[in-house]
Design a protein around this motif. Sequence first.
Motif, PDB file in Angstrom:
ATOM      1  N   HIS A   1       0.817  -1.207   0.000  1.00 51.44           N
ATOM      2  CA  HIS A   1       0.000   0.000   0.000  1.00 51.44           C
ATOM      3  C   HIS A   1       0.853   1.260   0.000  1.00 51.44           C
ATOM      4  N   ALA A   2       0.163   2.408  -0.067  1.00 45.62           N
ATOM      5  CA  ALA A   2       0.884   3.677  -0.105  1.00 45.62           C
ATOM      6  C   ALA A   2       1.364   4.098   1.276  1.00 45.62           C
ATOM      7  N   GLY A   3       0.652   3.701   2.317  1.00 47.26           N
ATOM      8  CA  GLY A   3       1.041   4.107   3.665  1.00 47.26           C
ATOM      9  C   GLY A   3       1.945   3.066   4.301  1.00 47.26           C
ATOM     10  N   VAL A   4       2.331   3.349   5.548  1.00 47.16           N
ATOM     11  CA  VAL A   4       3.136   2.372   6.277  1.00 47.16           C
ATOM     12  C   VAL A   4       2.165   1.433   6.978  1.00 47.16           C
ATOM     13  N   ILE A   5       1.605   0.495   6.222  1.00 47.89           N
ATOM     14  CA  ILE A   5       0.669  -0.448   6.833  1.00 47.89           C
ATOM     15  C   ILE A   5       0.927  -1.850   6.310  1.00 47.89           C
ATOM     16  N   GLU A   6       0.203  -2.788   6.902  1.00 47.35           N
ATOM     17  CA  GLU A   6       0.406  -4.185   6.560  1.00 47.35           C
ATOM     18  C   GLU A   6      -0.225  -4.507   5.203  1.00 47.35           C
ATOM     19  N   PRO A   7       0.182  -5.627   4.611  1.00 51.28           N
ATOM     20  CA  PRO A   7      -0.323  -5.951   3.279  1.00 51.28           C
ATOM     21  C   PRO A   7      -1.670  -6.670   3.264  1.00 51.28           C
ATOM     22  N   GLY A   8      -2.488  -6.293   2.305  1.00 51.56           N
ATOM     23  CA  GLY A   8      -3.767  -6.948   2.047  1.00 51.56           C
ATOM     24  C   GLY A   8      -4.191  -6.509   0.662  1.00 51.56           C
ATOM     25  N   HIS A   9      -5.115  -7.233   0.057  1.00 54.85           N
ATOM     26  CA  HIS A   9      -5.529  -6.888  -1.298  1.00 54.85           C
ATOM     27  C   HIS A   9      -7.020  -6.590  -1.331  1.00 54.85           C
ATOM     28  N   PHE A  10      -7.382  -5.502  -2.001  1.00 55.15           N
ATOM     29  CA  PHE A  10      -8.786  -5.115  -2.112  1.00 55.15           C
ATOM     30  C   PHE A  10      -9.148  -4.994  -3.583  1.00 55.15           C
ATOM     31  N   ARG A  11     -10.280  -5.581  -3.945  1.00 56.69           N
ATOM     32  CA  ARG A  11     -10.687  -5.558  -5.344  1.00 56.69           C
ATOM     33  C   ARG A  11     -12.065  -4.908  -5.439  1.00 56.69           C
ATOM     34  N   PHE A  12     -12.122  -3.808  -6.167  1.00 56.13           N
ATOM     35  CA  PHE A  12     -13.375  -3.046  -6.261  1.00 56.13           C
ATOM     36  C   PHE A  12     -14.006  -3.214  -7.636  1.00 56.13           C
ATOM     37  N   GLN A  13     -15.323  -3.339  -7.673  1.00 56.85           N
ATOM     38  CA  GLN A  13     -16.076  -3.262  -8.915  1.00 56.85           C
ATOM     39  C   GLN A  13     -16.810  -1.922  -8.879  1.00 56.85           C
ATOM     40  N   CYS A  14     -16.401  -0.999  -9.755  1.00 59.95           N
ATOM     41  CA  CYS A  14     -16.917   0.366  -9.655  1.00 59.95           C
ATOM     42  C   CYS A  14     -17.591   0.821 -10.941  1.00 59.95           C
ATOM     43  N   SER A  15     -18.529   1.731 -10.748  1.00 63.05           N
ATOM     44  CA  SER A  15     -19.032   2.486 -11.882  1.00 63.05           C
ATOM     45  C   SER A  15     -18.713   3.935 -11.545  1.00 63.05           C
ATOM     46  N   GLY A  16     -17.727   4.500 -12.217  1.00 69.49           N
ATOM     47  CA  GLY A  16     -17.247   5.828 -11.828  1.00 69.49           C
ATOM     48  C   GLY A  16     -16.694   5.759 -10.418  1.00 69.49           C
ATOM     49  N   GLU A  17     -17.171   6.660  -9.566  1.00 69.71           N
ATOM     50  CA  GLU A  17     -16.726   6.680  -8.171  1.00 69.71           C
ATOM     51  C   GLU A  17     -17.426   5.620  -7.328  1.00 69.71           C
ATOM     52  N   ARG A  18     -18.580   5.173  -7.814  1.00 69.56           N
ATOM     53  CA  ARG A  18     -19.451   4.357  -6.983  1.00 69.56           C
ATOM     54  C   ARG A  18     -18.976   2.907  -6.919  1.00 69.56           C
ATOM     55  N   VAL A  19     -18.886   2.381  -5.706  1.00 74.99           N
ATOM     56  CA  VAL A  19     -18.446   1.007  -5.507  1.00 74.99           C
ATOM     57  C   VAL A  19     -19.668   0.095  -5.434  1.00 74.99           C
ATOM     58  N   PHE A  20     -19.754  -0.844  -6.378  1.00 74.23           N
ATOM     59  CA  PHE A  20     -20.842  -1.820  -6.296  1.00 74.23           C
ATOM     60  C   PHE A  20     -20.470  -2.961  -5.371  1.00 74.23           C
TER      61      PHE A  20
ATOM     62  N   ALA B   1       4.094  -3.857  14.917  1.00 72.78           N
ATOM     63  CA  ALA B   1       4.802  -3.098  15.940  1.00 72.78           C
ATOM     64  C   ALA B   1       5.980  -2.351  15.288  1.00 72.78           C
ATOM     65  N   CYS B   2       6.808  -3.053  14.513  1.00 72.12           N
ATOM     66  CA  CYS B   2       7.882  -2.383  13.768  1.00 72.12           C
ATOM     67  C   CYS B   2       7.282  -1.312  12.859  1.00 72.12           C
ATOM     68  N   GLU B   3       6.175  -1.681  12.193  1.00 74.88           N
ATOM     69  CA  GLU B   3       5.520  -0.748  11.282  1.00 74.88           C
ATOM     70  C   GLU B   3       5.113   0.518  12.040  1.00 74.88           C
ATOM     71  N   ALA B   4       4.533   0.330  13.225  1.00 76.41           N
ATOM     72  CA  ALA B   4       4.071   1.473  14.009  1.00 76.41           C
ATOM     73  C   ALA B   4       5.236   2.359  14.422  1.00 76.41           C
TER      74      ALA B   4
END
Lengths: 489, 255
Positions: free
Chosen positions: A140-159, B137-140
């Motif tokens: 991800h862009a931030g300092v966070i843990e990994p996960g995957h998100f898959r969106f089905q969208c029409s324009g901005e709207r998330v179905f 924790a490291c991440e934080a």
Amino acid sequence: MNKRLTVSLKNGDFCGIREIPSFSGEELSSVISQSAGEGMRIVSFFAVPLPKDGGKLFAVLADDTHGVLYPLASAELKSYPSVTPSCPQAHLFEREIFEQSGIIPEGHPWLKPVRKLMKNDSFYHIDSDEIHEVAVGPVHAGVIEPGHFRFQCSGERVFHMEIALGYQHRGIENALSGTPGLKTIHYMETLAGDTTIGHSTAYSMIIEALRGITPYPRAEAIRAIALEMERIANHIGDLGALAGDIGYLPSKSFCGRLRGDALNMTAEICGNRFGRNLVRPGGVRYDLDRPLSEKLLAKIKDFRNDAVQAAEIMWDVPSVLERFEDTGIVSKETAARIGMVGPSARASGLKRDVRSQFPTGAYRFNHVPIVTYESGDVFARALTREMEINRSIKFIQDLLKNPPTSPLMNDKAKNIAGDSFAAAMVEGWRGEICHTAITDKNGGFARYKVTDPSFHNWFGLACCMKNGAISDFPVCNKSFSLSYCGHDL
Amino acid sequence: MFKSLRARIDQKYRTIPFPISDPVLPERYTGRPALSPEKCDRCSECVSVCPTGAIALRKKGITIDTARCIFCAECAEICPKDAIVFSREFRMGANEKAGLIENGAERKPISALNKKMLRTFGRSLKFRVVSAGGCNACEADINVLGTIGFDLDRFGISYAASPRHADGLIVTGPISMNMKEAVLKTYEAVPEPKIVIAVGACALSGGIYAGHAETCGGVDAILPVDLYIPGCPPHPMTILNALLELLDRIPRRNG
């Protein structure tokens, strides 16, 4: 109450493995559905696989009104009728059962992997020229843990949004069979590193139940203080991150700093900002003496003043409210049906809090009132956090002023009971943590099951995005603030 | 508006003066292990309680491998001779794994990047942070460096959202098998020259997850690592100090 639930346990209690009522697959499925219909919740549901094929199922149901847990088991089986169609809160548990043991919940609507990586073409897909698909993660862009998100969208709207996790899977449950050993407590402390106290307390309760020992009151008080410190640190940090996600920088800056102050208070107790090395089966490793209590009382007073101000200034800013209110709504009905827990459930109006409904340790004597709010949106989840910070501070102050006097460690040498089943719940900052252990005849873990609150709540995030705007995803995600590693284990 | 101005005044200036002066750490902080090999009578009690096998009994005395150490301090508690003490020294880290083994000798600071690299990165260094099995924790404690207390940006160091905008990676966690491919792809996406920093016991050696079939057992199993920062998790000051040593931004003591 369902008459077939013959054995009941208190929180942090155990029973002989053979005392647990055992059912056929069909019966187990109907008992769970029927009990859920009567208002009970699934707090744990898992398989103990057999070496060859199939296995036995175990479930723990919670009756919040009476503060009682009901363990259930099944005979050996290879498949059973899925509980999910009539009781959606079972859906992820049943996917996990299938993944870990191969036991098939027949009729499960979406039997996909929980921790094995999903294939690219196995995501839910809406076939239309007007729908575009957005894939986010695992990095991800931030300092966070990994996960995957898959969106089905029409324009901005998330179905539709599908969450695929498992990137953090480190094989903890496998490594726990046959233990406890030297590493066990450290697995607990790093199950979800921001919930060190929560998970290490739940594990300690399991061992204490199985060894038939009770920690001394002073140790229980120190555990509770540390658990509430963990809560306020994470809650204030999340309030800051929520402010950051919508670009309101004053609260972001103040709360970010305050989170560090809260972590540093925990470090004053045990030397580690995340509460490592504090909680151990039998008690705690570090004491809170008079001078330290007074130092902490002074710090927490400053913290409270600054925290209240840092959060409150947000509620006066129309652009903040505009982004938070009516964003990512989870209705009370949905939250109940999918089995949400913790502050996210309380923000949707559900009264669910282990500290009040299944109190153990210091929470039997010092009460923390349950905070609820009705609107179930990002604002409700933020406001719930702020109110919980206030109540936790009050609780910590009361305990610091009048700590019970006793030794810290009850290390009477008693063996871990063999052929037993133990269950323990702790209200971590994200919600209900449930640990269950099944021991073999020598007292080793035949199966140790961890249910992090995130396991219940990830689906809530998917639900709240339906028909929302994709640009609201970061703020919705942060308002739940779920654990990836706690889910992936 | 007035309330937020009022709040700005009430909340005060909070950025720590490091590296001009040292930070105030909690009294019970468990920092760098200080060993006294001459006190050790080789009873090996410490070895038997270490959950990660970080302690070794050698001819010249005991050593602790801080790549593996999770700072639980069980060894210090059990040692009958006080040969192991966890000091309050937060400065740790090394460019090579060998530099992480504590044997009672004084610590060598991390060597700074070479002149060419310093010319490129010395005043502006951007990292993509990748968690690969880290417990958050490291991440934080990496994230916290971006808050006003530490204000990492004042040193020209910041976190970039995309690896293509980054000069290097900070990696946490033992590299779960499920993240291996993503880590390698992220590394490839960073333009040359690039640096890799491993943070925390898991990233350095697999930590308590070493030997699990579900993990790779540390960052250097799949990537070249330029800087190792030990801890479980490392204190934010340990991370900050190591980054500044790498960029030659710490005023050298004793000349």
